[in-house]
Each structure stands twice: as C-alpha cells, then as structure tokens.
Design a protein around this motif. Sequence first.
Motif, PDB file in Angstrom:
ATOM      1  N   ARG A 138       0.828  -1.212   0.000  1.00  0.00           N
ATOM      2  CA  ARG A 138       0.000   0.000   0.000  1.00  0.00           C
ATOM      3  C   ARG A 138       0.864   1.264   0.000  1.00  0.00           C
ATOM      4  O   ARG A 138       0.458   2.288  -0.505  1.00  0.00           O
ATOM      5  CB  ARG A 138      -0.912   0.023   1.220  1.00  0.00           C
ATOM      6  CG  ARG A 138      -1.986  -0.989   1.130  1.00  0.00           C
ATOM      7  CD  ARG A 138      -2.924  -0.831   2.296  1.00  0.00           C
ATOM      8  NE  ARG A 138      -3.947  -1.845   2.195  1.00  0.00           N
ATOM      9  CZ  ARG A 138      -5.214  -1.629   2.395  1.00  0.00           C
ATOM     10  NH1 ARG A 138      -5.623  -0.440   2.755  1.00  0.00           N
ATOM     11  NH2 ARG A 138      -6.087  -2.585   2.284  1.00  0.00           N
ATOM     12  N   PHE A 139       2.003   1.248   0.615  1.00  0.00           N
ATOM     13  CA  PHE A 139       2.880   2.418   0.705  1.00  0.00           C
ATOM     14  C   PHE A 139       4.008   2.246  -0.297  1.00  0.00           C
ATOM     15  O   PHE A 139       4.993   1.573  -0.039  1.00  0.00           O
ATOM     16  CB  PHE A 139       3.414   2.560   2.141  1.00  0.00           C
ATOM     17  CG  PHE A 139       4.062   3.875   2.401  1.00  0.00           C
ATOM     18  CD1 PHE A 139       3.310   5.032   2.451  1.00  0.00           C
ATOM     19  CD2 PHE A 139       5.426   3.967   2.600  1.00  0.00           C
ATOM     20  CE1 PHE A 139       3.902   6.263   2.700  1.00  0.00           C
ATOM     21  CE2 PHE A 139       6.027   5.190   2.847  1.00  0.00           C
ATOM     22  CZ  PHE A 139       5.260   6.328   2.898  1.00  0.00           C
ATOM     23  N   THR A 140       3.840   2.928  -1.438  1.00  0.00           N
ATOM     24  CA  THR A 140       4.834   2.796  -2.495  1.00  0.00           C
ATOM     25  C   THR A 140       5.801   3.964  -2.457  1.00  0.00           C
ATOM     26  O   THR A 140       5.641   4.896  -1.662  1.00  0.00           O
ATOM     27  CB  THR A 140       4.130   2.763  -3.869  1.00  0.00           C
ATOM     28  OG1 THR A 140       3.469   3.998  -4.056  1.00  0.00           O
ATOM     29  CG2 THR A 140       3.173   1.598  -3.965  1.00  0.00           C
TER      30      THR A 140
ATOM     31  N   ALA B 170       5.336   7.858  -0.886  1.00  0.00           N
ATOM     32  CA  ALA B 170       6.297   8.454   0.040  1.00  0.00           C
ATOM     33  C   ALA B 170       6.738   9.824  -0.468  1.00  0.00           C
ATOM     34  O   ALA B 170       6.836  10.785   0.308  1.00  0.00           O
ATOM     35  CB  ALA B 170       7.503   7.535   0.218  1.00  0.00           C
ATOM     36  N   ILE B 171       7.013   9.936  -1.752  1.00  0.00           N
ATOM     37  CA  ILE B 171       7.414  11.221  -2.324  1.00  0.00           C
ATOM     38  C   ILE B 171       6.268  12.226  -2.207  1.00  0.00           C
ATOM     39  O   ILE B 171       6.488  13.389  -1.870  1.00  0.00           O
ATOM     40  CB  ILE B 171       7.868  11.038  -3.786  1.00  0.00           C
ATOM     41  CG1 ILE B 171       9.189  10.265  -3.817  1.00  0.00           C
ATOM     42  CG2 ILE B 171       8.022  12.387  -4.483  1.00  0.00           C
ATOM     43  CD1 ILE B 171       9.643   9.870  -5.197  1.00  0.00           C
ATOM     44  N   LEU B 172       5.049  11.780  -2.472  1.00  0.00           N
ATOM     45  CA  LEU B 172       3.885  12.667  -2.357  1.00  0.00           C
ATOM     46  C   LEU B 172       3.715  13.172  -0.928  1.00  0.00           C
ATOM     47  O   LEU B 172       3.477  14.362  -0.702  1.00  0.00           O
ATOM     48  CB  LEU B 172       2.623  11.938  -2.825  1.00  0.00           C
ATOM     49  CG  LEU B 172       1.329  12.739  -2.756  1.00  0.00           C
ATOM     50  CD1 LEU B 172       1.409  13.936  -3.707  1.00  0.00           C
ATOM     51  CD2 LEU B 172       0.147  11.871  -3.083  1.00  0.00           C
TER      52      LEU B 172
ATOM     53  N   LEU C 196       6.080  13.428   1.328  1.00  0.00           N
ATOM     54  CA  LEU C 196       7.192  14.320   1.590  1.00  0.00           C
ATOM     55  C   LEU C 196       6.956  15.705   0.983  1.00  0.00           C
ATOM     56  O   LEU C 196       7.181  16.732   1.633  1.00  0.00           O
ATOM     57  CB  LEU C 196       8.490  13.718   1.037  1.00  0.00           C
ATOM     58  CG  LEU C 196       9.762  14.536   1.260  1.00  0.00           C
ATOM     59  CD1 LEU C 196      10.050  14.639   2.747  1.00  0.00           C
ATOM     60  CD2 LEU C 196      10.919  13.924   0.505  1.00  0.00           C
ATOM     61  N   VAL C 197       6.470  15.766  -0.252  1.00  0.00           N
ATOM     62  CA  VAL C 197       6.180  17.044  -0.914  1.00  0.00           C
ATOM     63  C   VAL C 197       5.086  17.791  -0.155  1.00  0.00           C
ATOM     64  O   VAL C 197       5.178  19.003   0.072  1.00  0.00           O
ATOM     65  CB  VAL C 197       5.798  16.828  -2.388  1.00  0.00           C
ATOM     66  CG1 VAL C 197       5.205  18.081  -2.999  1.00  0.00           C
ATOM     67  CG2 VAL C 197       7.006  16.358  -3.191  1.00  0.00           C
ATOM     68  N   LEU C 198       4.050  17.070   0.249  1.00  0.00           N
ATOM     69  CA  LEU C 198       2.970  17.714   1.009  1.00  0.00           C
ATOM     70  C   LEU C 198       3.474  18.252   2.351  1.00  0.00           C
ATOM     71  O   LEU C 198       3.068  19.339   2.784  1.00  0.00           O
ATOM     72  CB  LEU C 198       1.817  16.737   1.228  1.00  0.00           C
ATOM     73  CG  LEU C 198       0.973  16.428  -0.011  1.00  0.00           C
ATOM     74  CD1 LEU C 198      -0.061  15.370   0.314  1.00  0.00           C
ATOM     75  CD2 LEU C 198       0.308  17.682  -0.538  1.00  0.00           C
ATOM     76  N   ALA C 199       4.368  17.545   3.007  1.00  0.00           N
ATOM     77  CA  ALA C 199       4.919  18.016   4.280  1.00  0.00           C
ATOM     78  C   ALA C 199       5.749  19.280   4.076  1.00  0.00           C
ATOM     79  O   ALA C 199       5.643  20.242   4.847  1.00  0.00           O
ATOM     80  CB  ALA C 199       5.757  16.919   4.934  1.00  0.00           C
ATOM     81  N   VAL C 200       6.572  19.301   3.024  1.00  0.00           N
ATOM     82  CA  VAL C 200       7.388  20.483   2.743  1.00  0.00           C
ATOM     83  C   VAL C 200       6.494  21.683   2.423  1.00  0.00           C
ATOM     84  O   VAL C 200       6.716  22.806   2.905  1.00  0.00           O
ATOM     85  CB  VAL C 200       8.391  20.197   1.596  1.00  0.00           C
ATOM     86  CG1 VAL C 200       9.033  21.480   1.094  1.00  0.00           C
ATOM     87  CG2 VAL C 200       9.452  19.217   2.055  1.00  0.00           C
ATOM     88  N   LEU C 201       5.464  21.455   1.605  1.00  0.00           N
ATOM     89  CA  LEU C 201       4.540  22.545   1.278  1.00  0.00           C
ATOM     90  C   LEU C 201       3.818  23.052   2.522  1.00  0.00           C
ATOM     91  O   LEU C 201       3.638  24.260   2.698  1.00  0.00           O
ATOM     92  CB  LEU C 201       3.534  22.083   0.224  1.00  0.00           C
ATOM     93  CG  LEU C 201       4.070  21.931  -1.196  1.00  0.00           C
ATOM     94  CD1 LEU C 201       2.992  21.361  -2.105  1.00  0.00           C
ATOM     95  CD2 LEU C 201       4.558  23.257  -1.733  1.00  0.00           C
TER      96      LEU C 201
END
Length: 184
Positions: A41-43, A47-49, A51-56
């Motif tokens: 389920r966690f690809t 993970a990149i998505l 990470l991007v959402l956390a940075v934003l």
Amino acid sequence: MPDNRRTPRAGRPRGRGAPRRTPGRPVPAATTAAEAVRRPRFTGRAAILVLVLAVLTVSYASSLRAYLQQRSQIEDLKSQIALREASIHDLEREKDRWQDPAYIEQQARELNYVMPGETSYVVLDENGEPLQKESSLTDPATVAKKEPTAWWSTAWQSVELAGNPPKQEPPPASKIDEKIRSSD
C-alpha cells in the motif's frame, strides 16, 4: 432500433490483474504466483507525495505566520498614527486659541497681569481664599452658533416686554445701606 448500451463481452478482462472469465467456467482462486502476491500500500510514489505535502505545509505555515505578524504590526502602526493625528489636531486647536486676543488676555490675567491703568483686586471669602478660583473662557470651536431670528419676533418681544416689565429688585447699594442701618 439497435440497442446502444454496452454489455461486457465474454473473455474480456474486468480490470487490472483480474482473471479472464469465460461463460460456464468457474474462476480459479489464483492462477499464478505473481497474481497471488499483493502490491504494498505504501509505495515510493506515495512516500514522495507525502514528503512534498509536508514540505509545502511547512513552507505555507511559516509564510502564514509571517503574514499574520505583519498584519498585526500594520494594525499597531495604524493605531499609533491615529493617536498622533489626534494629538496634532489638539495642538492645532491650542494654536488657534492662542490667536484669539481674549484667550491671551485670560491667560495673562490668570498670571495676575493687569492692563495698563487697571488696579488689581482679589475678593476673598471668610476663609481668606479667592471667591472665584476657576474662571475661564470656552473654546471658540465648541461654542454653539446662535441661529438668527426673524426681525418681527424680536420686535414683538420688545412690545411684550414694554407691556409687562419685569419686577425689579432694589440695587445692591440700597441693600447694603439697609444692612448698615439695621446693625446700628
């Protein structure tokens, strides 16, 4: 008339990784080993998505905090400007009052100055204190302007006053003479 509805065809896959189904045959549970293995389920994409959402989120939160601080600072500065404008207005009114000769004379008299040729007297009460401690002129800007009256109403008041004169009290000098005579 032909029927435009779509119908599933036999032998056509129903979705990704779904086994083919033919009419009259049961569907096998798992045909190959590759189909039996489930995808995680966690690809890497997920993970990149995340990470991007956390940075934003972090960057927008810091920008929002800076924006709110600036708005607060702007409101404080606006209130300071309003206070200073009110102070300037008060000082301009004071300056205008000093342009009035009556106000200047009043200020001079409060400092016990007299006009040339005048004699200064201070009336004291029984305790030895001046009778009128506070006497001041009002601010010319606060004095209500008198509305003009028609000339005929003033003339009519004059006629009424001549017909019904007010009762006059004896002048103050005669009162003093009466008190002196009564005390002897």
